[in-house]
Design a protein around this motif. Structure first.
Motif, PDB file in Angstrom:
ATOM      1  N   TRP A  77       0.833  -1.192   0.000  1.00 13.99           N
ATOM      2  CA  TRP A  77       0.000   0.000   0.000  1.00 13.99           C
ATOM      3  C   TRP A  77       0.882   1.261   0.000  1.00 13.99           C
ATOM      4  CZ3 TRP A  77      -5.352   0.901   0.132  1.00 13.99           C
ATOM      5  CH2 TRP A  77      -5.730   2.222   0.452  1.00 13.99           C
ATOM      6  N   TYR A  78       2.066   1.137   0.624  1.00 14.08           N
ATOM      7  CA  TYR A  78       2.928   2.305   0.822  1.00 14.08           C
ATOM      8  C   TYR A  78       4.121   2.361  -0.131  1.00 14.08           C
ATOM      9  CZ  TYR A  78       0.270   2.992   5.075  1.00 14.08           C
ATOM     10  OH  TYR A  78      -0.763   3.212   5.960  1.00 14.08           O
ATOM     11  N   VAL A  79       4.541   1.239  -0.665  1.00 12.19           N
ATOM     12  CA  VAL A  79       5.673   1.224  -1.610  1.00 12.19           C
ATOM     13  C   VAL A  79       5.300   0.346  -2.795  1.00 12.19           C
ATOM     14  CG1 VAL A  79       7.486   1.706   0.076  1.00 12.19           C
ATOM     15  CG2 VAL A  79       6.780  -0.654  -0.318  1.00 12.19           C
ATOM     16  N   ASP A  80       5.720   0.753  -3.979  1.00 15.11           N
ATOM     17  CA  ASP A  80       5.360   0.008  -5.181  1.00 15.11           C
ATOM     18  C   ASP A  80       6.072  -1.335  -5.264  1.00 15.11           C
ATOM     19  OD1 ASP A  80       3.564   1.833  -6.119  1.00 15.11           O
ATOM     20  OD2 ASP A  80       4.964   2.825  -7.484  1.00 15.11           O
ATOM     21  N   ASN A  81       7.336  -1.355  -4.853  1.00 18.23           N
ATOM     22  CA  ASN A  81       8.133  -2.566  -5.050  1.00 18.23           C
ATOM     23  C   ASN A  81       9.353  -2.542  -4.131  1.00 18.23           C
ATOM     24  OD1 ASN A  81      10.193  -0.934  -6.491  1.00 18.23           O
ATOM     25  ND2 ASN A  81       8.601  -0.811  -8.062  1.00 18.23           N
ATOM     26  N   LYS A  82      10.108  -3.611  -4.172  1.00 15.15           N
ATOM     27  CA  LYS A  82      11.283  -3.747  -3.312  1.00 15.15           C
ATOM     28  C   LYS A  82      12.343  -2.709  -3.651  1.00 15.15           C
ATOM     29  CE  LYS A  82      14.816  -7.182  -2.053  1.00 15.15           C
ATOM     30  NZ  LYS A  82      15.273  -8.584  -2.257  1.00 15.15           N
ATOM     31  N   ASP A  83      12.534  -2.408  -4.936  1.00 13.41           N
ATOM     32  CA  ASP A  83      13.533  -1.410  -5.324  1.00 13.41           C
ATOM     33  C   ASP A  83      13.233  -0.053  -4.698  1.00 13.41           C
ATOM     34  OD1 ASP A  83      15.250  -2.969  -6.832  1.00 13.41           O
ATOM     35  OD2 ASP A  83      14.085  -2.727  -8.660  1.00 13.41           O
ATOM     36  N   ASP A  84      11.976   0.345  -4.737  1.00 14.09           N
ATOM     37  CA  ASP A  84      11.607   1.619  -4.129  1.00 14.09           C
ATOM     38  C   ASP A  84      11.933   1.623  -2.638  1.00 14.09           C
ATOM     39  OD1 ASP A  84      10.726   2.499  -6.542  1.00 14.09           O
ATOM     40  OD2 ASP A  84       8.613   2.711  -5.984  1.00 14.09           O
ATOM     41  N   LEU A  85      11.638   0.522  -1.971  1.00 12.44           N
ATOM     42  CA  LEU A  85      11.884   0.453  -0.533  1.00 12.44           C
ATOM     43  C   LEU A  85      13.379   0.523  -0.234  1.00 12.44           C
ATOM     44  CD1 LEU A  85      10.904   0.147   2.316  1.00 12.44           C
ATOM     45  CD2 LEU A  85      10.733  -2.326   1.963  1.00 12.44           C
ATOM     46  N   LEU A  86      14.190  -0.151  -1.031  1.00 15.19           N
ATOM     47  CA  LEU A  86      15.636  -0.109  -0.815  1.00 15.19           C
ATOM     48  C   LEU A  86      16.182   1.304  -1.029  1.00 15.19           C
ATOM     49  CD1 LEU A  86      16.785  -3.453  -2.478  1.00 15.19           C
ATOM     50  CD2 LEU A  86      16.658  -2.923  -0.037  1.00 15.19           C
ATOM     51  N   GLU A  87      15.640   2.013  -2.002  1.00 15.38           N
ATOM     52  CA  GLU A  87      16.095   3.388  -2.228  1.00 15.38           C
ATOM     53  C   GLU A  87      15.684   4.288  -1.062  1.00 15.38           C
ATOM     54  OE1 GLU A  87      16.216   6.785  -5.740  1.00 15.38           O
ATOM     55  OE2 GLU A  87      14.834   5.088  -5.925  1.00 15.38           O
ATOM     56  N   LEU A  88      14.513   4.068  -0.518  1.00 12.64           N
ATOM     57  CA  LEU A  88      14.082   4.820   0.661  1.00 12.64           C
ATOM     58  C   LEU A  88      14.979   4.506   1.863  1.00 12.64           C
ATOM     59  CD1 LEU A  88      10.223   4.319   0.304  1.00 12.64           C
ATOM     60  CD2 LEU A  88      11.437   6.497   0.066  1.00 12.64           C
ATOM     61  N   VAL A 132      28.649   5.723   8.726  1.00 13.13           N
ATOM     62  CA  VAL A 132      27.355   5.268   8.220  1.00 13.13           C
ATOM     63  C   VAL A 132      27.523   4.022   7.351  1.00 13.13           C
ATOM     64  CG1 VAL A 132      25.494   5.851   6.624  1.00 13.13           C
ATOM     65  CG2 VAL A 132      26.189   7.483   8.371  1.00 13.13           C
ATOM     66  N   LEU A 133      28.497   4.032   6.458  1.00 12.83           N
ATOM     67  CA  LEU A 133      28.677   2.895   5.548  1.00 12.83           C
ATOM     68  C   LEU A 133      29.112   1.635   6.291  1.00 12.83           C
ATOM     69  CD1 LEU A 133      30.397   4.577   2.454  1.00 12.83           C
ATOM     70  CD2 LEU A 133      27.986   3.949   2.755  1.00 12.83           C
ATOM     71  N   VAL A 134      29.933   1.792   7.326  1.00 15.46           N
ATOM     72  CA  VAL A 134      30.360   0.621   8.097  1.00 15.46           C
ATOM     73  C   VAL A 134      29.213   0.089   8.951  1.00 15.46           C
ATOM     74  CG1 VAL A 134      31.922  -0.180   9.920  1.00 15.46           C
ATOM     75  CG2 VAL A 134      32.799   1.276   8.085  1.00 15.46           C
ATOM     76  N   ALA A 135      28.397   0.992   9.482  1.00 13.35           N
ATOM     77  CA  ALA A 135      27.252   0.574  10.305  1.00 13.35           C
ATOM     78  C   ALA A 135      26.180  -0.114   9.473  1.00 13.35           C
ATOM     79  CB  ALA A 135      26.659   1.786  11.032  1.00 13.35           C
ATOM     80  N   HIS A 136      26.110   0.222   8.183  1.00 11.66           N
ATOM     81  CA  HIS A 136      25.092  -0.342   7.288  1.00 11.66           C
ATOM     82  C   HIS A 136      25.793  -0.876   6.032  1.00 11.66           C
ATOM     83  CE1 HIS A 136      22.227   1.815   9.854  1.00 11.66           C
ATOM     84  NE2 HIS A 136      22.955   2.890   9.667  1.00 11.66           N
ATOM     85  N   PRO A 137      26.518  -1.987   6.144  1.00  9.26           N
ATOM     86  CA  PRO A 137      27.340  -2.453   5.015  1.00  9.26           C
ATOM     87  C   PRO A 137      26.548  -2.760   3.744  1.00  9.26           C
ATOM     88  CG  PRO A 137      27.224  -4.109   6.768  1.00  9.26           C
ATOM     89  CD  PRO A 137      26.662  -2.844   7.322  1.00  9.26           C
ATOM     90  N   TRP A 138      25.282  -3.083   3.861  1.00 15.10           N
ATOM     91  CA  TRP A 138      24.456  -3.333   2.678  1.00 15.10           C
ATOM     92  C   TRP A 138      24.322  -2.085   1.821  1.00 15.10           C
ATOM     93  CZ3 TRP A 138      20.323  -0.036   2.785  1.00 15.10           C
ATOM     94  CH2 TRP A 138      19.968   0.483   4.029  1.00 15.10           C
ATOM     95  N   ALA A 139      24.465  -0.892   2.441  1.00 12.88           N
ATOM     96  CA  ALA A 139      24.294   0.358   1.698  1.00 12.88           C
ATOM     97  C   ALA A 139      25.378   0.541   0.641  1.00 12.88           C
ATOM     98  CB  ALA A 139      24.287   1.545   2.654  1.00 12.88           C
ATOM     99  N   THR A 140      26.582   0.005   0.896  1.00 15.20           N
ATOM    100  CA  THR A 140      27.653   0.174  -0.098  1.00 15.20           C
ATOM    101  C   THR A 140      27.314  -0.552  -1.394  1.00 15.20           C
ATOM    102  OG1 THR A 140      28.903  -1.759   0.695  1.00 15.20           O
ATOM    103  CG2 THR A 140      29.383   0.370   1.726  1.00 15.20           C
ATOM    104  N   ARG A 141      26.497  -1.589  -1.310  1.00 17.61           N
ATOM    105  CA  ARG A 141      26.129  -2.348  -2.513  1.00 17.61           C
ATOM    106  C   ARG A 141      25.013  -1.673  -3.305  1.00 17.61           C
ATOM    107  NH1 ARG A 141      26.372  -8.628  -0.267  1.00 17.61           N
ATOM    108  NH2 ARG A 141      28.421  -8.428   0.712  1.00 17.61           N
ATOM    109  N   LEU A 142      24.350  -0.706  -2.699  1.00 18.68           N
ATOM    110  CA  LEU A 142      23.226  -0.039  -3.364  1.00 18.68           C
ATOM    111  C   LEU A 142      23.613   1.306  -3.962  1.00 18.68           C
ATOM    112  CD1 LEU A 142      20.308  -0.779  -0.856  1.00 18.68           C
ATOM    113  CD2 LEU A 142      21.016  -2.073  -2.874  1.00 18.68           C
TER     114      LEU A 142
END
Length: 286
Positions: A77-88, A132-142
């Protein structure tokens, strides 16, 4: 005027209105209601929490819905797809960044009156970006996968540009100077995050993992011994301590390199001014 059929560009979630506002507009405010107790902000924060805990590969909309205690359709209802959520989520991790205070207004164009606090401000930005990048390592891949035009990313970019503008560099060199610093941070933090994750998955400390890698390298190629001895302090001082020293030294190299460019530009301008003041060169009489 062409009828709005609710079609929006899909290049970035930030180029479209939030999904709930589009749903309400298409239904004229009537019809189904938003799921109780949910909001886009709550969904995004939960996504960040799951990504931090389980990593990007394990993340799914179904897993997120279960964590929130709702159905997957409630999330959509709030996000169209997984890609949108990852960008948010990519923008959300910048929420707690401590950015330096930079004076409002354009910088002084005179390099001699440049803001002398800019090196400390640039270092502070770099350290926060790494944190920030070390605390959230998944962010470096996005990063690079999504445009990340969110408000927090924009705030970070505005601050970085304002800081480098006060260095005295000419505007055409701002982008290159910032790329030097933040691409270095991205690479350093990505490697650091992968190393920490590898240690976690193997159940070893970072120092124990380094010992394993060191011993394996020496056994594999005796020629590596000489090079391995160059980083011997890692075995005696600890991986973390040496990494912090290496980071600060590399950051100094980048910031001082920018400072040297500012100085060189000022000296060049001064030399040109003196040459102009001397007037045109005279030819010797024949």
């Amino acid at each position: 005027m062409a009828e709005d059929k609710g079609h929006y560009p899909h290049t970035s979630v930030w180029l479209r209105p939030p999904r709930e506002s589009r749903t309400e507009r298409r239904s004229g405010g009537r019809g189904s209601q938003a799921p109780a107790g949910l909001s886009r902000d709550r969904i995004v924060r939960a996504a960040v929490r799951l990504l931090d805990a389980d990593g990007l590969a394990a993340f799914s909309m179904r897993r997120l819905a279960a964590d929130l205690g709702v159905t997957p359709m409630s999330v959509y209802w709030y996000v169209d797809n997984k890609d949108d959520l990852l960008e948010l989520a990519l923008d959300e991790v910048l929420a707690d960044m401590a950015l330096p205070e930079v004076p409002d207004g354009p910088p002084d164009p005179d390099p001699d009156r440049a803001d002398h606090d800019w090196p400390q401000q640039l270092r502070a930005l770099a350290r926060e970006w790494r944190r920030v990048l070390v605390a959230h390592p998944w962010a470096t891949r996005l990063h690079g996968t999504y445009l990340n035009l969110g408000p927090r990313s924009a705030r970070f970019s505005r601050t970085a540009i304002a800081v480098i503008a006060r260095s005295g560099l000419p505007p055409e060199q701002y982008a290159g100077a910032l790329s030097l610093v933040f691409q270095f941070i991205y690479g350093f933090a990505t490697t650091e995050g992968h190393w920490r994750e590898r240690a976690r998955l193997t159940g070893a400390t970072e120092d124990e993992l380094y010992e394993i890698a060191y011993d394996t390298a020496v056994r594999t190629d005796a020629g590596l011994v000489l090079h391995a001895e160059l980083v011997q302090p890692r075995r005696t001082e600890g991986v973390g301590a040496v990494r912090e020293r290496d980071f600060e030294h590399a950051l100094d190299c980048a910031v001082l390199g920018i400072h040297a460019m500012v100085t060189a530009a000022r000296l060049t301008a001064e030399a040109g001014g003196r040459a102009g003041a001397a007037g045109p060169a005279r030819t010797a009489p024949r």
